[in-house]
Design a protein around this motif. Sequence first.
Motif, mmCIF file in Angstrom:
data_model
loop_
_atom_site.group_PDB
_atom_site.id
_atom_site.type_symbol
_atom_site.label_atom_id
_atom_site.label_comp_id
_atom_site.label_asym_id
_atom_site.label_seq_id
_atom_site.Cartn_x
_atom_site.Cartn_y
_atom_site.Cartn_z
ATOM 1 N N LEU A 122 40.015 37.261 43.457
ATOM 2 C CA LEU A 122 39.185 38.123 44.297
ATOM 3 C C LEU A 122 40.025 39.217 44.961
ATOM 4 N N LEU A 123 41.210 38.843 45.441
ATOM 5 C CA LEU A 123 42.081 39.834 46.083
ATOM 6 C C LEU A 123 42.537 40.904 45.093
ATOM 7 N N LEU A 124 42.812 40.493 43.869
ATOM 8 C CA LEU A 124 43.190 41.481 42.847
ATOM 9 C C LEU A 124 42.030 42.429 42.557
ATOM 10 N N LEU A 125 40.819 41.881 42.402
ATOM 11 C CA LEU A 125 39.655 42.741 42.166
ATOM 12 C C LEU A 125 39.411 43.676 43.348
ATOM 13 N N LEU A 126 39.582 43.150 44.541
ATOM 14 C CA LEU A 126 39.412 43.961 45.739
ATOM 15 C C LEU A 126 40.415 45.112 45.750
ATOM 16 N N HIS A 127 41.664 44.789 45.510
ATOM 17 C CA HIS A 127 42.726 45.804 45.522
ATOM 18 C C HIS A 127 42.490 46.876 44.464
ATOM 19 N N TYR A 128 42.230 46.444 43.237
ATOM 20 C CA TYR A 128 42.081 47.414 42.151
ATOM 21 C C TYR A 128 40.786 48.205 42.225
ATOM 22 N N GLY A 129 39.809 47.720 42.985
ATOM 23 C CA GLY A 129 38.556 48.443 43.103
ATOM 24 C C GLY A 129 38.526 49.499 44.185
ATOM 25 N N ASP B 106 34.024 47.594 53.662
ATOM 26 C CA ASP B 106 34.982 48.132 54.629
ATOM 27 C C ASP B 106 36.082 48.936 53.937
ATOM 28 N N LEU B 107 36.582 48.417 52.832
ATOM 29 C CA LEU B 107 37.697 49.078 52.132
ATOM 30 C C LEU B 107 37.232 50.049 51.049
ATOM 31 N N LEU B 108 35.925 50.172 50.870
ATOM 32 C CA LEU B 108 35.343 51.021 49.823
ATOM 33 C C LEU B 108 35.867 50.600 48.444
ATOM 34 N N SER B 109 35.658 49.349 48.134
ATOM 35 C CA SER B 109 36.119 48.778 46.874
ATOM 36 C C SER B 109 34.921 48.311 46.054
ATOM 37 N N ALA B 110 35.010 48.538 44.743
ATOM 38 C CA ALA B 110 33.969 48.077 43.823
ATOM 39 C C ALA B 110 34.608 47.831 42.464
ATOM 40 N N PRO B 111 34.122 46.847 41.735
ATOM 41 C CA PRO B 111 34.664 46.606 40.392
ATOM 42 C C PRO B 111 34.526 47.862 39.541
ATOM 43 N N HIS C 263 33.744 44.220 32.653
ATOM 44 C CA HIS C 263 34.509 42.970 32.677
ATOM 45 C C HIS C 263 34.802 42.543 34.124
ATOM 46 N N GLU C 264 35.208 43.479 34.967
ATOM 47 C CA GLU C 264 35.482 43.168 36.373
ATOM 48 C C GLU C 264 34.210 42.753 37.099
ATOM 49 N N ARG C 265 33.086 43.393 36.794
ATOM 50 C CA ARG C 265 31.816 43.011 37.431
ATOM 51 C C ARG C 265 31.425 41.594 37.032
ATOM 52 N N ALA C 266 31.611 41.256 35.768
ATOM 53 C CA ALA C 266 31.289 39.903 35.301
ATOM 54 C C ALA C 266 32.212 38.877 35.936
ATOM 55 N N GLU C 267 33.508 39.205 36.034
ATOM 56 C CA GLU C 267 34.448 38.287 36.671
ATOM 57 C C GLU C 267 34.092 38.081 38.139
#
Length: 124
Positions: free
Chosen positions: A14-21, A65-70, A74-78
């Motif tokens: 989740l943290l990786l997806l958050l960061h990369y999004g 808050d961080l303006l993050s989205a997949p 593939h990221e949305r499914a994960e």
Amino acid sequence: MPPLEGPEGTAERLLLLLHYGIDWENGWVGNYRTTYWDRILPDRVVVATYLAPSLRTWWDQVANDLLSAPRTAHERAELASLLGEPSLPVMKALREQTTALLLRTRIVAETVRSTRAPREGNTP
């Protein structure tokens, strides 16, 4: 570094997806790259674990808050799969193991960044 398993593994992903999004170019977080890993990200991750009643709500709070989205299907499914995991063990890991989980996330992000071509962006 092998991926973690169980609730810690879910939290790490989740943290990786958050960061990369995160929208580094147009979002506010891009202006705070120097404090992102040490203050901004940990503070928001932990505070949301106390405010959110579920993992889905935790994600909504932190991502909004961080303006993050997949970024990809593939990221949305994960993300959809991860948000279906039991909330309490994952949020407990996020709250109690914040430093360790964020260190792992940062190591992965820095490794990926160091292997990218210079034209692919400046994601921290």
